[in-house]
Design an enzyme around this catalytic site. Structure first.
Site, short mmCIF file in Angstrom:
data_model
loop_
_atom_site.label_atom_id
_atom_site.label_comp_id
_atom_site.label_asym_id
_atom_site.label_seq_id
_atom_site.Cartn_x
_atom_site.Cartn_y
_atom_site.Cartn_z
N PRO A 22 0.83 -1.20 0.00
CG PRO A 22 -0.62 -1.51 1.78
CD PRO A 22 0.68 -1.98 1.25
CB SER A 33 2.30 11.83 17.07
OG SER A 33 2.22 12.89 17.99
N GLY A 85 -2.89 -5.36 5.65
CA GLY A 85 -3.94 -5.04 4.70
C GLY A 85 -3.95 -3.56 4.38
CE1 TYR A 131 10.37 14.37 14.43
CE2 TYR A 131 12.31 15.46 13.56
CZ TYR A 131 11.15 14.74 13.36
OH TYR A 131 10.79 14.38 12.09
N GLY A 144 3.62 8.67 0.69
CA GLY A 144 5.03 8.47 0.34
C GLY A 144 5.99 9.22 1.23
#
Lengths: 671, 601
Positions: free
Chosen positions: B177, B262, B315, B521, B181
């Site tokens: 799937p 998130s 799936g 981060y 991208g």
């Protein structure tokens, strides 16, 4: 400030090591006062949280860790937390240092005076590639640093601070035994020069442990100062390294494991004395003559020693070792993720064995850089010839041993361009309290025969000489220990089959692991190292699966066997004692005097010639081995600890040690 | 709307159908870079005068000159804008592309369904990657990838997906799937060892809001919708989801569900798992969905959680019912300057403790503060520059903040005006206790604008021998500082040990606060001049940094996911048994590994 007088080992025969710099040289040529008041501005840790010694205390008392333990103790004892907190604060008060630069300067002045009288040289290593103090300075700047010197003398930690002051390096805080505190004035002086005091034993005392470990960790995390302590735990009275104690090492590693600091660097430091100040004191202590309690007046009396010549001291600063790199792939730090970091926990097995390995590794690094004097070689030979030997023979054998020692990697300080006879005679002169030369024969002095002495007194006098002499031989044991155990194994093994020799070797390693620095779990490696060294020196050959002694190897092996002879005998005597004399109600406290009088009896009866068994150190180590191997066990009866003996097991250990019983797996398994 | 035309190519009697979509229905692919981040028209560059500018018209920063960026760039990385360039190859070397390995029977059946598909090189390569450094680097070098999808298909609705998955099972075809991208975990990479035909299932055509239920404040949305479109469409009706991940311009709803995304404003709206009420997912076993839309259930372990974070291994998520909220009446940015990072973290911790976090609160470290400064556009008036100077003087000289220590928190408040103002005061009061000084709305707003353009900066770096990447983690509060310090230090050391010639840039920010911890981060970049294989070096360092994170009590990922990049740590992270649980679900749901992207497990 660096002195220009370098003295070096240029003899190509000698193992190429670093040059040394004599730091007393400059002191002899310039003002001590100026030196003591000079500008001192060491490089500090980059992450330093600047704080005073007093602030440290309140940080410790307010830490989550301590608060947690205080509550825990309060719940267990029913005492109010405030009272426990007060207790903690008293403990901390008793423990904490009050590092003051003025005191350090005072010591810089007085110690200079003392050192100049006592010692000829104080030599510090001076490397060709990047000097140690640049490395150390960098390490101190980048990471919390832990200084780990060897411990042979009271001098050690004053000497360390003295050297660091001399090189303008950050002064350490030093974990010192509480016994120093008995000396009122000196104790406080030491405190102000950075010593903090810990009780000798506080095994079960949770609160004490919490205060102590938090104090050390707080200083480490904040980068307050390098932390210095002795892995060996106490001064080695025998001059061979003691098996490391890992409690404090555990504490200084924990902030790394828990991610509170990026890394911690350990610096192994070897301090070698040509003559130890406490030389004969130690021998007497080992023989059970109680040591004088440390007191200021005692220290003043010790001024007598100021008139003696104690030769030189060599201090070798090793490369800082990063705990982070050592622990890589060995300790999974994620294990510390699941419990809040302030809650004290027992280290995991994995951590425990890592810390133990590291401790052994550091002690071996200390050993490797111990500077050995020619006298050490001579003492080893003299101890194998207690009846004395010709001076010329001694010289010849010393030279032979020098070759062997070098091929085994010894760090020998043999004077350049000096005839060997001169080397030998000047060593004899320095140690004239221990040896005498008469009629071309060299022998140990037997103590002063003053008036009438009982046979026991004579025996003890002789034992003092032997143990003093042994303390020099012991300094070289680390060089020979693996080949020596192999030599005994070859001698004792039923055949020359490699695996049989190995069995025997591994038995001896187990037996002697409290006596010598043999890292548990390194037996295979130690065996290979021993084989390699003996093959290299041409003493043995390995043919197919056999280890065969060569013709020219006989003398080497016999020397090596002789080196361990007293240990083998000593342990056998202890076994014999347990089999023949020990009663059921023998308490731990009675053990040492009882073994001693047992051995004295044997010697007086002419059945034993080994004096070293009189050493309480050997007796303790032998007992530890028997306990570890399960041949003796401790039983707590009321408030006494008694020793319960499995005579069958002790007996078979004794026979195996004596080579009368082949080392069988079955024997070991049964133990 | 679909404009489908079919043509037949003669190939030795071989049936060779390509259904080509017109460009109108593929807007994303056409207006986006094929070898970098974002829109083709938007990029940073150093113009002829040597000044940095950001091109295009899409962003607040677009068309602006950034006078201090060059200095910062050159000083930070030791790069040279004039001398050392490493431009990208202008186009992909089509020869480097492996030929399409098509499953003819599948193709035939798929053609019969009328669902559009393609095996054009461009389409396949575009869906063969996410935005990991190694992926972008390979594209810039024109190298392409060892394995790419053999074809791409564009289902238009849930039923199309059902058909495709049925056919894939029938013909044993591998399905991957594809949403927006924007993966940064290697999740879109095709496993090189996959021998079957790989079909990229592009959900971009499933982009409708099916209904809005104002009584329950939920909306039914097709999973292919892109974040900014979803927000725009809902805004038209006066609503929003409030889910704003930094990638929201390009990432899709299905992707959020599949990675446990998130959003920046999770303090008000929640993370994706809090927002989702109902999920419909097509698996090889059939369709899984719950029978009602109750707000919470006690019906055994929540099956949604098998899907949330499944990373396309089970799936395709086709439809989602999601909470919506009325658009807040008032919105206010803010910022606080702290004397150092420690004080900032302590303040965020206190804010979390009092549960009064604004919609967003982020703490940047000093490196990022300086970087933010470098991105300041040319000041338009002398007055502004005077005011700026005055501020700087006040903070550094009057308040004694060290410019090399101080750091900034950016804030975003949302709600009705009165409450926002009240809330604002509460937060600033807490900040003041930790030595924080309010530093104005502008600084706050700029921080959030930068969020969207920062991703473009990597492409600029890559033009001048600088590789860069970000990674994230979540960690308990008491370990935040230790983790940040140790990870940065580890990166610096690893770079040195691996022969990186220049000091790397390491920077971190605390981007989310929770009751029990925070999300951290990291940005990490270095000049790779002199390195033989910069990507490999980079990967080694990132690997070490992740080890360090885990050793310091950080998680494997807070919201990026695992993909293939972090698979190796899964066992350690969730235990053998945990991994076995996930495996057994996979085995039941997809025994033939139709969803064979090999992420996660």
């Amino acid at each position: 400030m660096a002195s220009t007088t370098l003295y070096s080992q240029r003899d190509p025969m000698l193992k190429k090591r670093d040059d040394f710099e004599d730091i007393l040289e400059e002191r002899r040529n310039s003002s001590d006062l100026k030196y003591a008041v000079r500008c001192y501005a060491p490089v500090l840790y980059k992450g330093l949280t600047p704080c005073k010694a007093n602030m440290l205390k309140s940080m410790v008392l307010q830490s989550d860790h301590l608060r947690y333990v205080i509550n825990q103790v309060s719940q267990e004892s029913g005492e109010a937390p405030d009272i426990i907190h007060e207790e903690a604060s008293v403990i901390l008060e008793e423990m904490a240092h009050r590092l003051k630069i003025s005191t350090v300067r005072f010591f810089a002045f007085t110690l200079t005076k003392a050192f100049k009288t006592l010692f000829q040289h104080i030599c510090v290593n001076e490397e060709e590639y990047g000097s140690w103090y640049i490395n150390l300075q960098q390490a101190i700047q980048e990471h919390p640093v832990v200084l780990l010197p060897s411990h042979r003398s009271y001098m050690d930690f004053l000497l360390m601070s003295y050297i660091l002051y001399t090189y303008d390096l950050a002064l350490p805080v030093i974990a010192a035994g509480m016994d120093f505190m008995g000396m009122k004035f000196i104790g406080e002086m030491l405190r102000m020069s950075g010593a903090f005091f810990i009780r000798r034993s506080f095994g079960g005392d949770k609160l004490y442990w919490a205060v102590f470990s938090e104090y050390v960790k707080t200083m480490l995390r904040n980068g307050f100062a390098p932390i210095e302590f002795f892995l060996e735990g106490t001064r080695s009275r025998t001059c061979k390294s003691l098996t490391p104690k890992i409690g404090l090492l555990n504490i200084v590693m924990e902030p790394f494991f828990k991610g509170e600091v990026f890394d911690v660097h350990l610096v192994p430091i070897s301090i070698s004395y040509e003559r130890i100040l406490e030389e004969s004191l130690y021998a007497r202590e080992l023989l059970g003559v109680p040591k004088p309690k440390e007191s200021t007046s005692g220290l003043l009396k010790a001024r007598r020693i100021l008139s003696e010549n104690y030769g030189s001291i060599h201090v070798y600063f090793g490369q800082p070792v990063s705990i982070r790199s050592l622990a890589q792939d060995k300790v999974n730090r994620c294990k510390y993720n699941l419990v809040p970091r302030h809650i004290p926990r027992k280290p995991t097995k994995e951590t425990q064995s890592f810390v133990t390995d590291t401790a052994y590794r550091i002690v071996r690094l200390q050993e490797d850089s111990m500077v050995l004097k020619p006298w050490v070689l001579m003492a080893s030979i003299l101890l194998q010839n207690l009846e004395g030997l010709e001076l010329s023979l001694l010289t010849e054998q010393t030279l032979w041993l020098r070759g062997l020692a070098q091929s085994c990697g010894a760090f020998l300080d043999w004077p350049d361009h000096t005839p060997s006879a001169k080397v030998v005679s000047s060593s004899l002169a320095l140690h004239r309290g221990l040896v005498c030369v008469s009629g071309g024969r060299v022998s140990l002095v037997l103590g002063e025969p003053q008036g009438l002495v009982t046979p026991e007194e004579a025996l003890f006098n002789r034992a003092v000489s032997v143990l003093s002499c042994a303390s020099y031989r012991n300094q070289i044991l680390h060089v020979f220990i693996r080949p020596a155990i192999l030599a005994v194994a070859i001698h004792n093994a039923a055949s020359s089959k490699k695996d049989e020799v190995f069995n025997c070797f591994s038995f001896l390693c187990k037996m002697f692991s409290d006596e010598f620095i043999l890292c548990p779990g390194d037996t295979v490696q130690d065996f290979e190292e021993a084989c390699y060294l003996l093959v290299k020196s041409g003493s043995v050959q390995t043919l197919q699966q056999n280890i065969v002694v060569t013709d020219r190897g006989q003398s080497t092996l016999s020397f090596l066997n002789g080196l361990l002879e007293s240990f083998l005998q000593g342990y056998q005597v202890v076994c014999q004692y347990f089999c023949e004399e020990a009663c059921d109600s023998l308490t731990e406290k009675q053990y040492i005097p009882a073994v001693r009088s047992f051995a004295v009896k044997l010697i007086l009866a002419g059945n034993l010639r080994c004096y070293e068994v009189l050493s309480s150190d050997m007796q303790k180590n032998a007992l530890a081995a028997l306990l570890r191997l399960g041949a003796v066990s401790k039983v707590k009866v009321a408030d006494q600890v008694t020793l319960k003996v499995n005579k069958l097991a002790v007996n078979s250990l004794e026979d195996t040690l004596g080579g009368r019983l082949p080392t069988q797996k079955a024997v070991l398994a049964r133990l | 709307v679909l404009n489908v035309f079919v043509f037949f190519g003669g190939g030795g009697g071989c049936y060779n159908a390509v259904i080509r979509l017109s460009f109108q229905c593929l807007p994303q692919q056409e207006i986006m870079k094929w070898n970098g981040w974002g829109y083709s028209d938007s990029k940073f560059l150093f113009n002829k005068k040597g000044q940095a500018e950001f091109t295009g018209k899409r962003y607040r920063l677009s068309g602006m000159i950034l006078p201090s960026l060059q200095d910062w760039f050159e000083n930070t990385f030791g790069a040279s804008v004039k001398q050392h360039k490493s431009p990208a190859t202008p186009s992909l070397n089509a020869g480097a592309l492996p030929p399409a390995n098509l499953n003819e029977a599948f193709l035939q059946d798929l053609t019969a369904t009328g669902i559009p598909f393609s095996h054009e090189a461009d389409d396949r390569v575009f869906r063969a990657h996410g935005h990991c450094l190694h992926e972008i680097f390979a594209l810039r070098e024109g190298r392409g990838f060892q394995r790419v999808p053999d074809m791409v298909t564009w289902p238009n609705c849930h039923n199309d997906v059902v058909k495709i998955v049925e056919l894939a099972c029938k013909h044993n075809v591998c399905v991957i799937p594809y949403g927006g991208g924007t993966s940064v975990t290697g999740a879109l990479e095709c496993p090189p060892e996959e021998m079957r035909c790989i079909v990229s299932l592009d959900t971009s055509q499933m982009n409708r809001i099916l209904w809005i239920d104002e009584k329950n404040l939920v909306a039914r949305i097709e999973a292919g919708i892109i974040g900014q479109d979803l927000e725009r469409l809902l805004n038209e009706g006066g609503y929003c989801t409030g889910h704003e991940p930094d990638s929201m311009e390009f990432s899709s709803l299905g992707g959020w569900v599949a990675t446990r995304a998130s959003g920046m404003k999770k303090n008000v709206y929640g993370n994706i798992e809090d927002l989702v009420v109902h999920i419909k997912v097509v698996t090889p076993r059939g369709v899984m969905e719950k029978s009602c839309q109750g707000p919470r259930m006690s019906t055994g372990p929540d099956v949604h959680h098998f899907i949330l974070g499944s990373e396309g291994t089970l799936g395709v998520v086709t439809e989602v019912t999601m909470k919506i909220r009325p658009i807040p009446e008032y919105r206010k940015y803010g910022s606080v300057v702290f004397p150092n990072f420690e004080a900032g973290v302590a303040c965020l911790r206190e804010v979390a403790k009092q549960r009064c976090a604004p919609a967003s609160i982020r703490l940047m470290d000093n490196e990022q503060f300086q970087f933010g400064h470098a991105l300041k556009p040319q000041v338009s008036s002398i007055f502004t520059s005077f005011v700026e100077g005055l501020k700087k003087f006040y903070i550094t000289k009057f308040k004694g903040f060290d410019p090399h220590q101080l750091c900034v928190a950016t804030l975003l408040f949302e709600g009705d005006r009165e409450r926002v103002l009240q809330h604002e005061k509460q937060v600033y009061d807490i900040a003041a206790k930790f030595g924080g000084l309010a530093a104005g709305e502008d600084n706050g707003q700029r921080g959030y604008i930068l969020t969207f353009v920062i991703a473009y900066l990597r492409d600029l770096g890559l033009d001048y021998y600088v590789v860069a990447e970000s990674f994230e983690t979540s960690v308990p509060w008491d370990r935040v500082l230790d983790l940040c310090r140790n990870v940065k230090e580890r990166i610096i050391r690893e770079c040195k040990e691996r022969g990186v010639q220049f000091q790397p840039l390491t920077s971190c920010r605390v981007t989310q606060t929770y009751d029990a911890g925070a999300c951290v981060y990291f940005y990490f970049a270095f000049n790779y001049r002199g390195l033989a294989d910069p990507v490999h070096t980079y990967e080694q360092v990132e690997h070490a940094a992740r080890d360090e994170i885990l050793a310091n009590g950080g998680s494997l990922s807070h919201h990026h996911g695992v993909g293939k990049l972090r698979k190796e740590w899964m066992k350690e992270s969730i235990s053998d048994v945990g991994l076995g649980m996930l495996r057994s679900v996979k085995e039941y749901v997809d025994p033939d590994n139709i969803f064979g992207n090999r992420n996660l497990l």
